[in-house]
Design a protein around this motif. Structure first.
Motif, PDB file in Angstrom:
ATOM      1  N   UNK A 283       6.230  -0.978   2.707  1.00 33.52           N
ATOM      2  CA  UNK A 283       7.381  -1.720   2.194  1.00 33.52           C
ATOM      3  C   UNK A 283       8.555  -0.825   1.865  1.00 33.52           C
ATOM      4  N   UNK A 284       9.869  -1.126   2.112  1.00 34.95           N
ATOM      5  CA  UNK A 284      10.904  -0.434   2.060  1.00 34.95           C
ATOM      6  C   UNK A 284      11.849  -1.061   0.931  1.00 34.95           C
ATOM      7  N   UNK A 285      12.150  -0.033  -0.062  1.00 33.40           N
ATOM      8  CA  UNK A 285      13.289  -0.569  -0.952  1.00 33.40           C
ATOM      9  C   UNK A 285      14.382   0.302  -0.935  1.00 33.40           C
ATOM     10  N   UNK A 286      15.674  -0.176  -0.786  1.00 28.94           N
ATOM     11  CA  UNK A 286      16.717   0.579  -0.834  1.00 28.94           C
ATOM     12  C   UNK A 286      17.739   0.279  -1.860  1.00 28.94           C
ATOM     13  N   UNK A 287      18.100   1.601  -2.733  1.00 25.79           N
ATOM     14  CA  UNK A 287      18.889   1.491  -3.913  1.00 25.79           C
ATOM     15  C   UNK A 287      20.260   1.986  -3.374  1.00 25.79           C
TER      16      UNK A 287
ATOM     17  N   UNK B  79      -2.829   3.924  -3.267  1.00 27.80           N
ATOM     18  CA  UNK B  79      -1.284   3.752  -3.015  1.00 27.80           C
ATOM     19  C   UNK B  79      -0.555   4.790  -3.155  1.00 27.80           C
ATOM     20  N   UNK B  80       0.607   4.795  -2.158  1.00 28.73           N
ATOM     21  CA  UNK B  80       1.436   5.710  -2.041  1.00 28.73           C
ATOM     22  C   UNK B  80       2.779   5.326  -1.901  1.00 28.73           C
ATOM     23  N   UNK B  81       3.707   6.202  -2.933  1.00 27.57           N
ATOM     24  CA  UNK B  81       5.040   5.847  -3.028  1.00 27.57           C
ATOM     25  C   UNK B  81       5.799   7.165  -2.442  1.00 27.57           C
ATOM     26  N   UNK B  82       6.907   6.974  -1.585  1.00 27.10           N
ATOM     27  CA  UNK B  82       7.538   7.988  -0.833  1.00 27.10           C
ATOM     28  C   UNK B  82       8.980   7.748  -1.316  1.00 27.10           C
ATOM     29  N   UNK B  83       9.547   8.780  -2.116  1.00 25.55           N
ATOM     30  CA  UNK B  83      10.773   8.569  -2.738  1.00 25.55           C
ATOM     31  C   UNK B  83      11.711   9.777  -2.112  1.00 25.55           C
ATOM     32  N   UNK B  84      12.986   9.275  -1.887  1.00 24.73           N
ATOM     33  CA  UNK B  84      13.997  10.429  -1.444  1.00 24.73           C
ATOM     34  C   UNK B  84      15.503   9.748  -1.174  1.00 24.73           C
ATOM     35  N   UNK B  85      16.250  10.457  -1.175  1.00 22.20           N
ATOM     36  CA  UNK B  85      17.753   9.961  -0.554  1.00 22.20           C
ATOM     37  C   UNK B  85      18.004  10.645   0.552  1.00 22.20           C
TER      38      UNK B  85
ATOM     39  N   UNK C 263       2.217   9.920  -5.142  1.00 19.86           N
ATOM     40  CA  UNK C 263       3.793   9.878  -5.155  1.00 19.86           C
ATOM     41  C   UNK C 263       4.462  11.094  -4.449  1.00 19.86           C
ATOM     42  N   UNK C 264       5.116  10.883  -3.462  1.00 22.09           N
ATOM     43  CA  UNK C 264       5.974  12.208  -2.925  1.00 22.09           C
ATOM     44  C   UNK C 264       7.270  11.838  -3.313  1.00 22.09           C
ATOM     45  N   UNK C 265       8.061  13.027  -3.955  1.00 19.53           N
ATOM     46  CA  UNK C 265       9.355  12.769  -4.473  1.00 19.53           C
ATOM     47  C   UNK C 265       9.908  14.004  -3.577  1.00 19.53           C
ATOM     48  N   UNK C 266      11.371  13.502  -3.419  1.00 24.08           N
ATOM     49  CA  UNK C 266      12.337  14.472  -2.582  1.00 24.08           C
ATOM     50  C   UNK C 266      11.892  14.628  -1.089  1.00 24.08           C
ATOM     51  N   UNK C 267      11.482  13.292  -0.800  1.00 20.73           N
ATOM     52  CA  UNK C 267      11.022  13.250   0.559  1.00 20.73           C
ATOM     53  C   UNK C 267      11.758  13.556   1.850  1.00 20.73           C
TER      54      UNK C 267
ATOM     55  N   UNK D 132       0.703  -1.067  -0.045  1.00 20.22           N
ATOM     56  CA  UNK D 132      -0.182  -0.136   0.011  1.00 20.22           C
ATOM     57  C   UNK D 132       0.836   1.368   0.020  1.00 20.22           C
ATOM     58  N   UNK D 133       1.815   1.271   0.817  1.00 24.00           N
ATOM     59  CA  UNK D 133       2.689   2.349   0.812  1.00 24.00           C
ATOM     60  C   UNK D 133       4.334   1.925   0.914  1.00 24.00           C
ATOM     61  N   UNK D 134       4.933   2.570   0.060  1.00 22.86           N
ATOM     62  CA  UNK D 134       6.361   2.144  -0.293  1.00 22.86           C
ATOM     63  C   UNK D 134       7.210   3.299  -0.162  1.00 22.86           C
ATOM     64  N   UNK D 135       8.345   3.051   0.816  1.00 24.49           N
ATOM     65  CA  UNK D 135       9.450   3.946   0.772  1.00 24.49           C
ATOM     66  C   UNK D 135      10.496   3.718  -0.209  1.00 24.49           C
ATOM     67  N   UNK D 136      11.058   4.453  -1.051  1.00 25.84           N
ATOM     68  CA  UNK D 136      12.121   3.927  -2.006  1.00 25.84           C
ATOM     69  C   UNK D 136      13.137   5.172  -1.794  1.00 25.84           C
ATOM     70  N   UNK D 137      14.334   4.428  -1.350  1.00 23.17           N
ATOM     71  CA  UNK D 137      15.521   5.236  -0.579  1.00 23.17           C
ATOM     72  C   UNK D 137      16.745   4.982  -1.413  1.00 23.17           C
ATOM     73  N   UNK D 138      17.505   6.160  -1.641  1.00 20.91           N
ATOM     74  CA  UNK D 138      18.599   5.825  -2.554  1.00 20.91           C
ATOM     75  C   UNK D 138      18.961   7.030  -3.097  1.00 20.91           C
TER      76      UNK D 138
END
Length: 344
Positions: free
Chosen positions: A317-321, A282-288, A258-262, A154-160
C-alpha cells in the motif's frame, strides 16, 4: 459559572467574511450540555475560541453554555462543526490541545471525513489506534487512509513531508499490535545518514553512537508506552531499535517493522530491507522523497526506486501526505509549501 466573551474580532469589525472576502454575515448559536467540560472547551482565557476566530475569520461570544458565532455562512458553519467536534471529544474523555484543535479546524473542510467527526457524543471514531498511554485518531485527511492501510496491508510506503504523523502513527500501530499479541516484537530502524552537517567521531559504544540518529523513534515509543515498559522491552529484545545495516542476513518474522527516513537508503539497502520480510509480519517504510541527504541526491534514493517498482503490487500500500496534512503548528505546513510547493 456564567461566562461572557467581550473580545472584538478584527474581521468582525471590518465585516470581512474570510481572508480577502467581504460580504453578508450570518449568525448561529450552539448550546452545549455537560457544564463540567465547558472550561476545557473554551480554553483558559477563551484561548480555544480565539484560535477558532483567528483561523476561520469569525467572531465568537460565549455566555454560560451558549456560544454565539458571527461571520460568513460557510465560516460560521465550519466554526459550529469544529466546536461540536471539540465538545464530543471532551465528552468521550479525550483531551484538547492547540494541535488537536488545529487538526479539527483543518479537517472540518474535508467532505471525506463525515464518519470521523461523528454527531453522537457517545460514539467512538470508526478509525483509531489504542496504546497504553493514549488513543490515536486521525488528525488530518491523509491520516485516514493511512490508518486504514496499517490495519490491512502487509507493507506500506508512507510518503510526505515532516510533521504529517507518518512515523508516529506507525509506531502507535506497532505498539497496539504488540499489546494485542498479533506481533511478538517491534523492530524500528533508520539509516544513519548525517543531514547535511559532518558530525565526525562520536564517542561511546555502538548504541551510544547510533542513538542520536534514532531519537525520534524513541520519542514516539515513550509517547505510546510507559517509559519503564519501553526500557524493559528493549532490554529483553521485544523492542529493537537499530540502524538499517543491522538488518542484513535476518528474517523478521512475527514482527512489526518500521523503517524511518527511508529516503536516505540506497537501492541496495532498500532491497535488502524489504527482503527481510517474514511470516506474520508487517512493514512500514516512512520517508520524504524531497529530503534526500545521500551523496548524489534523490537519484540515489532507494525509496523512490522501490515505490516505482512495487506500487500496485499485491500486498503493498502507498499513502501520500501533503503540506495540508502537517499536524504540527500550522506555520510548519506553510513552511513546507514555501520551500517545496504543494505536492502533486
Amino acid at each position: 459559572m456564567a461566562r461572557k466573551t467581550t473580545r472584538i474580532a478584527p474581521r468582525a469589525a471590518a465585516n470581512i467574511d474570510g481572508p480577502g472576502h467581504i460580504g453578508p454575515r450570518t449568525h448561529a448559536e450552539v448550546t452545549f450540555d455537560g457544564e463540567a467540560v465547558l472550561g476545557a472547551l473554551f480554553g483558559e482565557f477563551d484561548a480555544n475560541l480565539v484560535q477558532i476566530e483567528n483561523r476561520l475569520g469569525v467572531f465568537i461570544s460565549a455566555r454560560g453554555n451558549k456560544v454565539h458565532i458571527e461571520g460568513s455562512e460557510d465560516d460560521v458553519a465550519r466554526a459550529r462543526d469544529v466546536l461540536k467536534s471539540m465538545h464530543e471529544k471532551l465528552m468521550t474523555g479525550q483531551d484538547l490541545d492547540a494541535g488537536l484543535i488545529e487538526s479539527i479546524i483543518a479537517m472540518s473542510n474535508e467532505p471525506t471525513l463525515d464518519g470521523i467527526m461523528a454527531d453522537a457524543p457517545d460514539r467512538a471514531p470508526p478509525i483509531m489506534i489504542r496504546t497504553r498511554r493514549k488513543t490515536i485518531v486521525p488528525r488530518s485527511p491523509g491520516q485516514v487512509p493511512y490508518m486504514e492501510a496499517l490495519a490491512r496491508e502487509d507493507i506500506i510506503f508512507a510518503l510526505g513531508p515532516a510533521g504529517t504523523g507518518k512515523t508516529y502513527i506507525a509506531v502507535a500501530q506497532a505498539v497496539s499490535q504488540l499489546i494485542s499479541g498479533s506481533v511478538q516484537r517491534l523492530i524500528l530502524s533508520r539509516p544513519a545518514v548525517e543531514a547535511g552537517e559532518k558530525i565526525g567521531f562520536l564517542p561511546g559504544d555502538m548504541k551510544e553512537k547510533v542513538d542520536p540518529f534514532l531519537r525520534p523513534l524513541y520519542d514516539a515509543l515513550y509517547d505510546c508506552m510507559p517509559p519503564e515498559q519501553v526500557e524493559r522491552h528493549i532490554a529483553s529484545g521485544v523492542i529493537e531499535i537499530a540502524p538499517i545495516a543491522f538488518m542484513r542476513g535476518r528474517t523478521l518474522a512475527d514482527a512489526f517493522v518500521i523503517l524511518d527516513e527511508a529516503q536516505n537508503t540506497t537501492r541496495e539497502q532498500m532491497k535488502m530491507f524489504l527482503t527481510r520480510f517474514g511470516q506474520n509480519s508487517r512493514m512500514v517504510i516512512c520517508g520524504d522523497p524531497r529530503q534526500v541527504d545521500l551523496p548524489g541526491g534523490s537519484s540515489m534514493s532507494g525509496l523512490a526506486d522501490a515505490v516505482e517498482k512495487l506500487e500496485g503490487v499485491e500486498g503493498f500500500g502507498t499513502c501520500r501526505f501533503t503540506a495540508s496534512d502537517v499536524v504540527r503548528h500550522p506555520i510548519v505546513g506553510r513552511i513546507v509549501e514555501a520551500y517545496e510547493g504543494p505536492a502533486a
